[in-house]
Write an enzyme that holds these catalytic residues in place. Structure first.
Site, short mmCIF file in Angstrom:
data_model
loop_
_atom_site.label_atom_id
_atom_site.label_comp_id
_atom_site.label_asym_id
_atom_site.label_seq_id
_atom_site.Cartn_x
_atom_site.Cartn_y
_atom_site.Cartn_z
N ASP A 185 0.86 -1.19 0.00
CA ASP A 185 0.00 0.00 0.00
C ASP A 185 0.89 1.23 0.00
OD1 ASP A 185 -2.28 1.57 0.05
OD2 ASP A 185 -2.60 1.37 2.20
N ASN A 190 2.13 6.78 3.62
CA ASN A 190 2.67 5.62 4.34
C ASN A 190 4.19 5.55 4.38
OD1 ASN A 190 0.12 4.76 4.97
ND2 ASN A 190 -0.03 3.32 3.28
N ASP A 203 1.90 1.29 8.08
CA ASP A 203 0.76 0.62 7.45
C ASP A 203 1.20 -0.53 6.54
OD1 ASP A 203 -0.96 2.22 8.80
OD2 ASP A 203 -1.57 3.44 7.10
#
Length: 258
Positions: A185, A190, A203
């Site tokens: 992701d 992130n 994350d």
């Protein structure tokens, strides 16, 4: 908070005030809080999502495995009960790359470095499968339980007219994968960069062995949305491996329902 916290989680938080973190699109609830001089995050995954990559138990295992391999959040506590899974992590240093979105050359350089660091993680003993086949199986679970992203948009793929079209197309175009360690992701929210230009990754619930174009596709999409096509192209060209539009499209389509 209406949900019942496991004792180990409740004890660590103590009387600290929980502040809801509204950044991100995950169905998991995230709260920040302070304890002493430290800042921490509480992440809660509903029980029905525990079999998926939204699982914070899975994420805690990924973070623990990555410790010493990448700069990732320290896992402070993990627990579960009938309501779900709970994880407390320590806040990483720096600011998200999103804060640098108006500095195109800088963000392209940092995204390229982020990919380099992720792909440099040896995968011979990595226990986490994040392959396209695994993710499609997960997607089937989400759709069967009406947990997939409800606001999906197929307009940029005119040959897809429905959710079933998308699912069938993904199964029919499953790519041969060039396996690397993938964030799963990867986006400007992130990855953090500190004052010494060190990168820190958060994350990582979808972290694991996957095709190298998964992360590339998501970064390219992020740059298209938040900067412009020239910056996104500069990022691709800087990788020095040539473009693979078919794989980029596959992984964008796969991510549409998450």
């Amino acid at each position: 908070m209406a949900i019942q916290l496991p004792k180990i989680i409740e004890h660590f938080i103590g009387n600290a005030a929980l502040t809801c973190d509204e950044i991100g699109e995950s169905p998991c609830d995230v709260y920040s809080f302070k304890r002493g001089n430290g800042r921490f995050f509480l992440k809660i995954c509903p029980a029905i999502l525990a079999p998926t990559t939204y699982s914070v138990s899975r994420e805690a295992h990924v973070l623990s495995w990555l410790s010493g391999r990448l700069s990732v959040p320290e896992v402070v506590a993990v627990a579960s009960n009938a309501e779900g899974e709970f994880m407390i992590t320590r806040c990483v240093k720096g600011e998200p790359l999103q804060a640098l979105i108006n500095e195109p050359s800088t963000i392209v350089t940092l995204f390229s470095e982020a990919l380099h660091q992720l792909n440099a993680v040896p995968i011979f003993d990595c226990p986490f499968d994040s392959s396209a086949k695994y993710r499609l199986k997960e997607l089937g679970y989400l759709v069967a339980h009406a947990l997939g992203e409800a606001s999906y948009n197929l307009q940029k793929w005119p040959y897809l007219h429905s959710l079933q079209d998308l699912l069938s197309h993904l199964h029919n175009t499953l790519p041969t994968e060039q396996r690397v360690f993938s964030h799963g992701d990867l986006c400007a929210a992130n990855v953090f960069v500190d004052a010494q230009d060190n990168l820190h990754f958060i994350d990582l619930g979808r972290g694991g062995v996957a095709d190298r174009w998964l992360d590339i596709a998501l970064v390219h999409r992020n740059l298209l949305r938040d900067t412009n096509a020239d910056v996104a192209s500069e990022f691709l060209e800087g990788l020095g491996i040539g473009d693979n539009p078919a794989k980029r499209e596959f992984f964008e389509q796969l991510d549409e329902l998450f």
